[in-house]
Design an enzyme around this catalytic site. Structure first.
Site, mmCIF file in Angstrom:
data_model
loop_
_atom_site.group_PDB
_atom_site.id
_atom_site.type_symbol
_atom_site.label_atom_id
_atom_site.label_comp_id
_atom_site.label_asym_id
_atom_site.label_seq_id
_atom_site.Cartn_x
_atom_site.Cartn_y
_atom_site.Cartn_z
ATOM 1 N N THR A 91 -29.628 -25.528 -32.081
ATOM 2 C CA THR A 91 -28.292 -24.992 -32.009
ATOM 3 C C THR A 91 -27.360 -25.879 -33.129
ATOM 4 O OG1 THR A 91 -26.554 -23.858 -30.899
ATOM 5 C CG2 THR A 91 -27.437 -26.059 -30.099
ATOM 6 N N LYS A 117 -29.005 -25.923 -36.993
ATOM 7 C CA LYS A 117 -30.161 -24.656 -37.438
ATOM 8 C C LYS A 117 -30.531 -24.796 -38.962
ATOM 9 C CE LYS A 117 -28.335 -21.472 -33.997
ATOM 10 N NZ LYS A 117 -27.715 -20.289 -33.748
ATOM 11 N N ASP A 128 -32.096 -15.197 -33.305
ATOM 12 C CA ASP A 128 -30.626 -14.661 -33.242
ATOM 13 C C ASP A 128 -30.470 -13.159 -33.652
ATOM 14 O OD1 ASP A 128 -29.709 -17.129 -32.313
ATOM 15 O OD2 ASP A 128 -28.942 -17.740 -34.199
ATOM 16 N N ALA A 133 -19.381 -17.016 -42.010
ATOM 17 C CA ALA A 133 -20.684 -16.742 -42.691
ATOM 18 C C ALA A 133 -21.424 -18.170 -42.431
ATOM 19 C CB ALA A 133 -20.219 -16.884 -44.397
ATOM 20 N N LEU A 187 -19.744 -12.857 -30.890
ATOM 21 C CA LEU A 187 -20.905 -13.759 -30.342
ATOM 22 C C LEU A 187 -20.553 -14.700 -29.622
ATOM 23 C CD1 LEU A 187 -22.628 -14.279 -33.777
ATOM 24 C CD2 LEU A 187 -22.621 -12.097 -32.322
ATOM 25 N N GLY A 204 -20.807 -11.783 -26.255
ATOM 26 C CA GLY A 204 -21.725 -12.487 -26.644
ATOM 27 C C GLY A 204 -23.121 -12.702 -25.793
#
Ligand code: NAP
Length: 282
Positions: free
Chosen positions: A62, A66, A102, A127, A222, A245
């Site tokens: 995480t 990532k 994900d 983004a 999320l 989320g």
């Protein structure tokens, strides 16, 4: 067989993955395997990666690793390649096999809520790693378009390049600062893929023209701590459908579990563990 699963990241204080996975392992009488936090700062990353290879059968990855973890992979799935990010690693024969659950977890969480993505116009806010994870799954799910609004041009461009490579050449990038002039009702689904509104900053909310939403709009966050964010509250005020989320967390975790252990975990047990841990009702 190695007996450890875990999550690599920093910080991990608020991670709900251990409680979700440990409850699933227990329910399947697999409690000889444990899922633990591998909280690691950047200086200790190399050492942690060596230890993971020796001791673990699988890990989640995480924030903030990532993308950084990619060069250590011996093999990566198409989903991870398309996202440019890995959130799940299987360690097999001393090799790292990376994938990204994900996007599929996100799509599954919408399907579960009875929402079809077919032909939907989608706006992703942010983004970063999560946005990149979602992009290819949304395109695979046959959405009409995916546009991006974020702060940094370089990250927007990187995501637009990914979208172009996976078959969405007409995706548009926008500066988040200019969103106040937009009409949000031109999108069917608007996704908050930034951490804005996450604890301990739960009073914060992205500046958007929420008044342009209507009862046909779908707002999805999320963020899952808190479950009911300011972003979702703003959408609900305009009659929009709102999705927190938690479903994505559950389904990306379930897909990781199956990737490591080759069997489906008990979703209801995992969901209950998450609800208890958040201390909230959905
Ligand atoms: P990330 O890689 O750090 O990316 C965060 C994105 O949000 C970047 O585009 C960043 O822009 C933007 N951002 C950060 N702070 C902002 C602010 N104050 N205003 C506007 N934009 C801001 O993080 P991530 O991995 O994508 O995660 C994003 C969120 O999704 C987190 O809250 C995470 O917990 C959540 N998430 C949830 C799940 C789930 O299962 N529910 C799974 C993955 C992630 P800059 O590049 O300009 O900083």
């Amino acid at each position: 067989m190695k007996k450890k699963l875990g999550i690599l990241g920093y910080p991990l204080e608020h991670s709900l993955s251990p409680v979700m996975h440990n409850r699933a392992l227990e329910a399947l009488n697999m409690d000889h395997i444990s899922y633990e936090k591998i909280e690691t700062d950047y200086y200790d990353l190399q050492k942690a990666i060596e230890r993971i290879k020796d001791e673990y059968l699988g890990v989640n990855v995480t924030i903030p690793y990532k993308e950084k973890i990619m060069p250590w992979m011996d093999e990566i799935s198409n989903d991870a390649r398309a996202a440019g990010a890995v959130n799940t690693i299987l360690i097999k024969d001393n090799r790292f096999i990376g994938t990204n659950t994900d996007g599929m977890g996100y799509v599954q969480s919408l399907i579960e809520q009875g929402i079809s993505l077919d032909d939907k116009k989608v706006l992703i806010l942010g983004a970063g790693g999560a946005a990149r994870g979602l992009a290819s799954s949304l395109i695979k799910a046959q959405v009409a378009c995916v546009d991006i609004a974020s702060r940094k041009r370089t990250k927007i461009k990187m995501l637009l390049d990914i979208l172009e490579a996976i078959g969405s050449p007409s995706s548009k990038g926008m500066d988040l600062k200019n969103m106040m002039q937009k009409d949000l009702s031109t999108y069917d689904l608007i996704i908050n893929a930034t951490p804005v509104g996450m604890m301990p900053h739960q009073d914060e909310c992205l500046s958007l023209p929420y008044e342009t939403l209507n009862e046909k709009s779908i707002l999805s966050d999320l963020v899952y701590r808190p479950l009911d964010t300011q972003f979702l509250k703003q959408g609900r005020k305009q009659g929009a459908t709102v999705i927190n989320g938690l479903g994505m967390l559950l389904h990306q975790g379930a897909a990781s579990f199956e990737f490591w252990l080759g069997c489906k975990p008990p979703l209801d047990v995992m969901r209950q563990a998450l609800l208890e841990a958040t201390g909230e009702e959905v």
